[in-house]
Design a protein around this motif. Structure first.
Motif, short mmCIF file in Angstrom:
data_model
loop_
_atom_site.label_atom_id
_atom_site.label_comp_id
_atom_site.label_asym_id
_atom_site.label_seq_id
_atom_site.Cartn_x
_atom_site.Cartn_y
_atom_site.Cartn_z
N GLU A 98 -19.96 -2.06 2.55
CA GLU A 98 -21.23 -2.78 2.49
C GLU A 98 -22.00 -2.71 3.80
N ASP A 99 -21.28 -2.59 4.91
CA ASP A 99 -21.96 -2.51 6.21
C ASP A 99 -22.34 -1.08 6.57
N GLY A 100 -22.10 -0.13 5.63
CA GLY A 100 -22.49 1.25 5.86
C GLY A 100 -21.45 2.11 6.53
N LYS A 101 -20.32 1.53 6.93
CA LYS A 101 -19.28 2.30 7.59
C LYS A 101 -18.51 3.14 6.58
N GLU A 102 -18.17 4.34 7.00
CA GLU A 102 -17.43 5.25 6.12
C GLU A 102 -15.93 5.09 6.34
N ARG A 103 -15.20 5.09 5.25
CA ARG A 103 -13.74 5.04 5.33
C ARG A 103 -13.15 5.92 4.24
N GLY A 104 -11.85 6.12 4.32
CA GLY A 104 -11.18 6.94 3.33
C GLY A 104 -10.91 6.17 2.04
N ILE A 105 -10.54 6.90 1.02
CA ILE A 105 -10.18 6.31 -0.26
C ILE A 105 -8.86 5.54 -0.11
N VAL A 106 -8.77 4.39 -0.79
CA VAL A 106 -7.54 3.61 -0.81
C VAL A 106 -7.16 3.37 -2.27
N ALA A 107 -5.92 3.71 -2.60
CA ALA A 107 -5.41 3.49 -3.96
C ALA A 107 -4.47 2.28 -3.94
N PRO A 108 -4.57 1.42 -4.97
CA PRO A 108 -5.36 1.60 -6.20
C PRO A 108 -6.75 0.97 -6.15
N GLN A 109 -7.17 0.34 -5.06
CA GLN A 109 -8.40 -0.44 -5.06
C GLN A 109 -9.65 0.36 -5.40
N MET B 49 0.12 10.28 0.76
CA MET B 49 0.53 9.06 1.46
C MET B 49 -0.64 8.37 2.16
N ALA B 50 -1.62 9.15 2.59
CA ALA B 50 -2.72 8.59 3.39
C ALA B 50 -3.67 7.74 2.57
N VAL B 51 -3.68 7.89 1.25
CA VAL B 51 -4.62 7.13 0.43
C VAL B 51 -3.98 5.89 -0.19
N ILE B 52 -2.68 5.74 -0.04
CA ILE B 52 -2.00 4.58 -0.63
C ILE B 52 -2.17 3.38 0.30
N ASP B 53 -2.51 2.25 -0.29
CA ASP B 53 -2.72 1.02 0.46
C ASP B 53 -1.56 0.76 1.40
N THR C 11 6.10 2.39 0.33
CA THR C 11 6.20 3.68 -0.36
C THR C 11 7.64 4.09 -0.65
N HIS C 12 8.61 3.26 -0.26
CA HIS C 12 10.00 3.53 -0.60
C HIS C 12 10.48 2.69 -1.78
N LYS C 13 9.58 1.86 -2.32
CA LYS C 13 9.93 1.04 -3.48
C LYS C 13 9.23 1.60 -4.71
N GLN C 14 10.05 1.97 -5.71
CA GLN C 14 9.52 2.66 -6.88
C GLN C 14 8.47 1.83 -7.62
N ALA C 15 8.72 0.54 -7.81
CA ALA C 15 7.78 -0.29 -8.57
C ALA C 15 6.42 -0.35 -7.88
N GLU C 16 6.41 -0.45 -6.56
CA GLU C 16 5.15 -0.55 -5.84
C GLU C 16 4.39 0.77 -5.86
N LEU D 194 -0.02 4.31 -8.12
CA LEU D 194 -0.37 5.63 -8.66
C LEU D 194 -0.76 5.63 -10.13
N GLU D 195 -0.30 4.65 -10.90
CA GLU D 195 -0.61 4.66 -12.33
C GLU D 195 -2.12 4.62 -12.60
N PRO D 196 -2.93 3.86 -11.83
CA PRO D 196 -4.38 3.95 -12.05
C PRO D 196 -4.92 5.36 -11.83
N LEU D 197 -4.31 6.11 -10.91
CA LEU D 197 -4.74 7.48 -10.67
C LEU D 197 -4.40 8.36 -11.88
N VAL D 198 -3.23 8.12 -12.47
CA VAL D 198 -2.83 8.85 -13.68
C VAL D 198 -3.82 8.58 -14.80
N LYS D 199 -4.20 7.30 -14.97
CA LYS D 199 -5.15 6.94 -16.02
C LYS D 199 -6.53 7.54 -15.74
N LEU D 200 -6.90 7.63 -14.47
CA LEU D 200 -8.18 8.22 -14.10
C LEU D 200 -8.25 9.68 -14.55
#
Length: 405
Positions: free
Chosen positions: A165-176, A199-203, A208-213, A218-224
């Protein structure tokens, strides 16, 4: 007061708990049993019971339902391939490998061919848009030169980022950011989204060592992929421990290997050649490995674009593809691990015999390998390699590689 919905009407009727439906005079329990027994269509909806909430407005979302669908009503569908046999369209594919073996140069080559309509698959003859989410490399210094070296149509390659909103650029963050991505992608209809590295786009709050998390991220990415109708090629590094099972070598949780429908793997051979392997495919057979080498490409910059102190040129790499190889990634990793345990002299003997492609005497081997290795070390290596059947000795004092038999 709690409510339930009677499903026996074109529009479900909302009924207060303890009351009967005013339309069909059924109670909640009667309606559920009657509806299940009377259903004879392909899909049966089982009401989950009274929602545990107060009635607020007619616009409030309906409660969740369990849906049962007859298998006879589900039509079979063939797989659509973005890259025939290796990257399925509408699904996530993983590209794994350690650093420094050209994974990013591989995706640049595949993306470039897709933008020119020459990648074997469903879009052959039809150039497509490619979106690239790359966070580790500079676009100006690395990614653009790499794509140009691969002869990409640069108008069809799109950089992706989020402007806050402030115009600053950032990378993509999943799943947000997945929903924002879906809205943006509708205008360009990309055939491929490249994520380098995954790994760089995951919140950062996700372990990242816990399967459920990882699955939650990643499931929203699969649905996308399914909703947009595009493929995702996501890059990931492998553990430095160097096991012989390529899927177990992938960093982080096992979900990184289980969620993608296809997994590709890059590795390096001892002779400086690299291999592009197919180690998993849930929607078809695994394809043969392909050899590749990295070659250097130089771009001389226009003098007016060179600032004081800058290099007047850029050097990058591109892929030169080789032949197919029937060996699997596991077989190559096992051979590499076995050779690393032999020691320097033994590896030197094997390399020499394979390079010659014929029979050498002990004296000839000594002449070529000394003084880098002592004659005693070479003699011990020849004995161990012969006894372990790693080389062949057709006659006393003579040796050859197994491939020369």
């Amino acid at each position: 007061m709690k409510v339930w919905e009677c499903q026996h009407h074109a529009m479900p009727r909302t009924v207060f708990v303890g009351s009967k439906c005013e339309t069909c005079d059924r109670s909640q329990s009667e309606a559920q049993v009657d509806y299940l027994e009377a259903a004879d269509d392909a899909s049966v909806h089982l009401d989950q019971g009274a929602p545990d909430r107060t009635r607020r407005s007619s616009e409030e979302s309906r409660p969740a339902r369990v849906v049962l669908t007859k298998a006879s009503s589900i039509a079979m569908r063939g797989v659509k391939w973005l890259y025939r046999g290796r990257i399925p369209h509408g699904m996530v594919t993983l590209l794994a490998g350690r650093e420094g073996i050209g994974k990013s140069t591989v995706w640049a080559d595949l993306a470039a061919r897709l933008t020119r309509g020459v990648l074997p698959g469903r879009f052959e003859g039809r150039p497509q848009n490619v979106i690239v989410c790359a966070t580790e490399d500079s676009w100006s210094h690395t990614i653009v030169p790499r794509l140009l070296a691969a002869s990409a149509d640069m108008d069809l390659v799109l950089h992706i980022a989020v402007h806050d909103e402030d115009g600053k650029e950032r990378g993509i963050v999943a799943p947000q950011d997945i929903r924002r991505m879906q809205e943006a992608f509708r205008t360009v209809r990309p055939a491929l989204l490249v994520i380098d590295p995954l790994m760089a786009v995951i919140d950062g709050k996700i372990d990242t060592h816990k399967q459920a998390e990882v699955q939650q991220a990643l499931e929203p990415l699969v649905k996308l992929c399914e909703r947009i109708g595009m493929a995702v090629l996501a890059l990931i590094h492998v553990n430095k421990s160097g096991g012989t099972d390529p899927l177990n070598n992938i960093m982080g949780s096992k979900a990184f290997a289980t969620l993608p429908r296809s997994v590709l793997y890059c590795l390096e051979e001892d002779d400086g050649q690299f291999m592009f392997c197919h180690v998993k495919c849930n929607v078809g057979p695994k394809m043969p490995s392909i050899g590749y080498r990295l070659t250097s490409v130089r771009f001389d910059l226009p003098p007016e674009e060179v600032e004081a102190g800058d290099e007047p040129y850029i050097e990058t790499g591109r892929i030169v593809w080789g032949d197919e190889d029937t060996r699997s990634a596991s077989e190559m990793l096992e051979a590499k691990a076995s050779n690393s345990k032999l020691g320097g002299p033994a590896q030197a003997v094997i390399a020499l015999l394979e390079a010659v492609g014929g029979t050498l005497s002990t004296a000839e081997i000594n002449a070529k390998l000394t003084p880098a290795h002592t004659e005693a070390a070479i003699r011990n290596a020849l004995s161990r390699l012969t006894n372990s059947s790693k080389i062949d000795s057709p006659m006393r004092g003579y040796y050859q590689a197994l491939s020369s038999r």
